[in-house]
Design an enzyme around this catalytic site. Structure first.
Site, short mmCIF file in Angstrom:
data_model
loop_
_atom_site.label_atom_id
_atom_site.label_comp_id
_atom_site.label_asym_id
_atom_site.label_seq_id
_atom_site.Cartn_x
_atom_site.Cartn_y
_atom_site.Cartn_z
N HIS A 158 30.63 -26.93 -20.40
CA HIS A 158 28.80 -27.10 -20.12
C HIS A 158 28.07 -27.72 -20.80
CE1 HIS A 158 25.24 -24.68 -19.64
NE2 HIS A 158 25.54 -24.45 -18.49
N ASP A 216 33.28 -21.74 -26.70
CA ASP A 216 31.50 -21.68 -26.10
C ASP A 216 32.88 -20.18 -24.98
OD1 ASP A 216 30.88 -21.23 -24.15
OD2 ASP A 216 30.51 -23.26 -23.28
N GLN A 273 32.15 -17.74 -20.31
CA GLN A 273 32.36 -17.40 -19.11
C GLN A 273 33.64 -15.93 -19.84
OE1 GLN A 273 30.32 -17.11 -16.19
NE2 GLN A 273 29.40 -19.15 -16.33
N LYS A 321 24.79 -12.73 -19.26
CA LYS A 321 26.18 -12.56 -18.34
C LYS A 321 27.37 -11.52 -18.13
CE LYS A 321 25.81 -17.93 -18.90
NZ LYS A 321 25.05 -18.52 -17.52
N CYS A 352 25.12 -27.17 -15.06
CA CYS A 352 24.81 -28.04 -15.76
C CYS A 352 26.42 -28.45 -16.48
CB CYS A 352 25.06 -26.95 -16.70
SG CYS A 352 23.41 -26.11 -16.53
N1 PMP Z 1 29.14 -22.69 -21.75
C1 PMP Z 1 29.11 -22.00 -20.38
C2 PMP Z 1 30.51 -22.14 -20.63
C3 PMP Z 1 28.14 -21.15 -19.74
O1 PMP Z 1 28.37 -21.18 -18.47
C4 PMP Z 1 26.53 -21.61 -19.60
C5 PMP Z 1 25.37 -21.05 -18.88
N2 PMP Z 1 25.58 -21.25 -17.64
C6 PMP Z 1 26.73 -21.94 -21.21
C7 PMP Z 1 27.56 -22.29 -22.40
C8 PMP Z 1 24.92 -21.57 -21.92
O2 PMP Z 1 24.42 -20.43 -21.64
P1 PMP Z 1 22.81 -19.95 -22.22
O3 PMP Z 1 21.86 -20.80 -20.89
O4 PMP Z 1 22.92 -18.50 -22.15
O5 PMP Z 1 22.49 -20.28 -23.21
#
Ligand code: PMP
Length: 543
Positions: free
Chosen positions: A124, A201, A204, A227, A367
């Site tokens: 991401h 990270d 998910q 999430k 993203c």
């Molecule tokens: N890493 C992953 C794999 C994500 O899916 C996301 C959110 N889409 C993020 C990081 C970022 O999360 P946040 O917007 O809550 O900081």
């Protein structure tokens, strides 16, 4: 519907709301999950009962708030198997902030030329951009573990990339586009053999499977509250205690200090050393309630349910020959999401049509622009599930795809749009490229995945001789680019640069508000290109 699921759905009143005349079908859980009553009730209890700032007061309310807030750290630590409790669990704003905290604390302080960070092609932007920028500032390299055509990491490549100079490996546990569940334990072992630190990270992963950071042996692990049935505004960073002890703070200010003089300061112990200022108090306490809620439902049940839903969606989507699906094939491990494209229908158009039927999905690059480039697609549509979703909802999604193309056709032919838009949508003019254009202008709408390029030939007298465009954009945006390309031929660059509301005028302002950006976007791009061409600042000019 399974009776457990019916009971779970009752905890989420939002699931029974309607969107327009349709019942909501919420399939955007990888972006944000819905929140059960058991979690949002915490806000009322907090604000009606013991709202106060933490740590710094000795009155009753502050004491109650402090105890609840501090215990929330223990609860989240327990939820991910961190035996060190609160001292290993920092509350941040979200996963992104957790990653930045490590980037500042470890990356900027400890990396230098000759060092490398190993990450993956499926990251991401929250982690990819962060490590990329750390590398730029420190002179270190970033190396990307390849993703194969089934959306899995190439582990041999990982073993080649991780070497003596690897200071840190930063990998995503579960991909937010492919749904791939990465072998984080195996990769962590590889990195540790080279004495590299490991950041994972888990944005998910924590919501949908039992995560044990100690079994994985991660040095740092990040996730977000919103999430995992929790509130927005709070996320977590787990770190091994000795690492947090020695790491530099990320933000300076109140609460993170032990002693301050005019000349210098010393730091509080973790986690408070990393929680400068007033923290997300109610959010943190509510997040602990989300962990309780998920444990009551049972994380094994959540995982099983998500897997069932993902496999069902995959099965139904792969039956169709007009759909391309990304990520591990049917039958292989995947978390509860499926990203796909429907032939000939831009993701935006599809998600707008689905929204009209109450179905919430996400379209765009999620993203992960470099991953979409790697897959050679401008964007995708992602349906993502949580424990409360049902196979009926997936059937509704599939039914909606059946009519999507027809609907798009009639939608653009409707009175909302000017006839010209429909005409150009059906018969786009000047598509493709020019072989040796005077200049080109590429435009990319990162938020939605629209992507296009104008090619322009300018005659000696400064007028536009030929104009063509290549587009991966939505139907409306492509139609407008086509329309513009016809109208601009013969105009001088000066005239083009001064177009202001030209499309508005031609279309008499007839288009739904929701599509305004798609309608005016191409005009803005070509005006800018003409201005850049006149003042010589178009870096992509071909002379
Ligand atoms: N890493 C992953 C794999 C994500 O899916 C996301 C959110 N889409 C993020 C990081 C970022 O999360 P946040 O917007 O809550 O900081």
């Amino acid at each position: 519907m399974h009776e457990d699921i019916a009971a779970i759905r009752d905890d989420f009143p939002i699931l029974s709301r309607s969107v327009g005349d349709e019942q909501l079908v919420y399939l955007d859980n990888a972006a944000t999950t819905q929140t059960p009553e058991q979690v949002y009730d915490v806000f009322e209890e907090f604000y009606a009962g013991y709202n106060a700032n933490v740590h710094r007061g000795i009155h009753t309310l502050s004491h109650e708030a402090s105890v609840a807030y501090e215990e929330a750290h223990d609860r989240l630590a327990e939820f991910i198997g961190a035996s060190g409790g609160r001292e290993e669990l920092i509350f941040t704003k979200n996963t992104t902030e957790s990653i930045n905290l490590v980037a500042y604390g470890v990356g900027l302080n400890e990396l230098g030329p000759g060092d490398n960070v190993v990450t993956t092609e499926m990251e991401h932007h929250a982690s990819l951009v962060t490590w990329q920028q750390v590398a730029k500032r420190t002179g270190a390299d970033v190396r990307f573990i390849r993703v194969d055509d089934d959306g899995k990491l190439d582990l041999e490549h990982a073993a080649e990339l991780i070497d003596n100079d690897t200071q840190l490996m930063s990998i995503v546990h579960v991909s937010n586009v492919l749904g791939t569940v990465n072998p984080v334990e195996e990769l962590t072992e590889l990195a540790h053999e080279q004495d590299a630190l490991v950041f994972i990270d888990g944005a998910q992963a924590v919501p949908n499977r039992r995560v044990d950071v100690e079994e994985i042996d991660a040095d740092f692990y990040a996730f977000s509250g919103h999430k995992m049935a929790g509130p927005t505004g709070v996320g977590c960073l787990y770190g091994k205690h000795h690492l947090l002890e020695s790491m530099e703070p990320f933000l300076y200010g109140g609460e993170m200090i032990r002693h301050v003089t005019y000349e210098d300061s010393t730091w509080n112990r973790p986690p408070w050393k990393f929680e400068a200022g007033t923290p997300p108090i109610a959010e943190g306490i509510a997040l602990a309630a989300a962990a309780d809620y998920l444990d009551d439902v049972g994380m094994d049940f959540v995982e099983e349910r998500e897997n069932e839903l993902a496999q069902y969606a995959l099965e139904r989507l792969t039956e169709r020959d007009d759909v391309e699906v990304y990520g591990p094939p049917l039958g292989e491990a995947r978390s509860g999401l499926v990203a796909f494209n429907l032939d000939g229908v831009h993701g935006h158009d599809l998600s707008a049509l689905l929204d009209e039927r109450g179905i919430a999905v996400r379209a765009g690059d999620h993203c992960t622009q470099p991953l979409h480039d790697r897959l050679d697609i401008p964007g995708s549509v992602r349906a993502s599930f949580y424990v409360y979703n049902t196979t009926d909802e997936i059937d509704q999604l599939l039914d909606a795809l059946d009519v999507a193309r027809d609907e798009l056709d009639s939608h653009l032919a409707s009175e909302q749009y000017h006839d010209l838009v429909y005409e150009h949508y059906r018969n786009p003019q000047n598509t493709g490229g020019l072989s040796n254009p005077t200049f080109t202008k590429h435009s990319e709408e990162t938020s939605c995945g629209d992507d296009g390029e104008f090619h322009v030939d300018v005659a000696e007298d400064g007028t536009i001789e030929n104009i063509a465009f290549e587009s991966e954009s939505c139907a409306v945006s492509s139609a407008v680019a086509s329309m513009l390309s016809e109208r601009l031929e013969g105009m001088s660059l000066e005239e083009v640069a001064e177009l202001d509301g030209f499309v508005d005028e031609v279309l008499d302002g007839t288009y739904p508000d929701i599509r305004r950006d798609c309608v005016v976007g191409p005009e803005e791009v070509i005006c800018e290109a003409a201005r850049e061409q006149m003042d010589g600042s178009n870096g992509r000019a071909v002379l």
